[in-house]
Design a protein around this motif. Structure first.
Motif, PDB file in Angstrom:
ATOM      1  N   TYR A  12      -6.812 -10.501   3.228  1.00 36.33           N
ATOM      2  CA  TYR A  12      -7.016 -10.478   4.729  1.00 36.33           C
ATOM      3  C   TYR A  12      -6.589  -9.417   5.294  1.00 36.33           C
ATOM      4  N   GLN A  13      -5.204  -9.371   5.099  1.00 35.57           N
ATOM      5  CA  GLN A  13      -4.169  -8.136   5.250  1.00 35.57           C
ATOM      6  C   GLN A  13      -4.301  -7.285   4.989  1.00 35.57           C
ATOM      7  N   GLU A  15      -7.050  -5.219   6.848  1.00 38.73           N
ATOM      8  CA  GLU A  15      -6.967  -5.289   7.605  1.00 38.73           C
ATOM      9  C   GLU A  15      -7.701  -3.602   7.791  1.00 38.73           C
ATOM     10  N   ARG A  17      -8.011  -1.279   6.023  1.00 41.11           N
ATOM     11  CA  ARG A  17      -7.171   1.057   5.734  1.00 41.11           C
ATOM     12  C   ARG A  17      -8.377   0.244   4.002  1.00 41.11           C
TER      13      ARG A  17
END
Ligand SMILES: [Zn+2]
Length: 83
Positions: A12-13, A15, A17
């Motif tokens: 979830y981190q 983002e 990318r």
């Protein structure tokens, strides 16, 4: 060449990318070695991730977990005035 530990993150981190799967091994043309922050596997050999400007998340080819390149605070602190 320096051995650097990647910063482990969760899915979830990411983002938005770009995710780059390092696969069995990713070999560059000069730089440092990078290790997965989750399992410790060597993900990238002889590459300087600090020179890659695009925001990239590196996926470990071993455990399939996600990592961010380590911060380059040392270089940012000393080289900022040279450029
Ligand atoms: Zn791993």
């Amino acid at each position: 060449m320096i051995e650097r530990m990647m910063i482990p993150i969760q899915e979830y981190q990411i983002e938005g990318r770009t995710v780059f799967n390092t696969g069995v091994s990713t070999v560059g043309k000069g730089g440092d070695d990078y290790f997965c922050g989750h399992c410790g596997r060597k993900m990238i050999h002889n590459m300087n991730l600090a020179r890659i400007e695009a925001p990239v998340v590196y996926q470990c080819g071993g455990c399939q977990c996600y990592n961010l390149p380590p911060e380059v605070e040392a270089e940012a602190g000393t080289a900022a005035s040279e450029t």
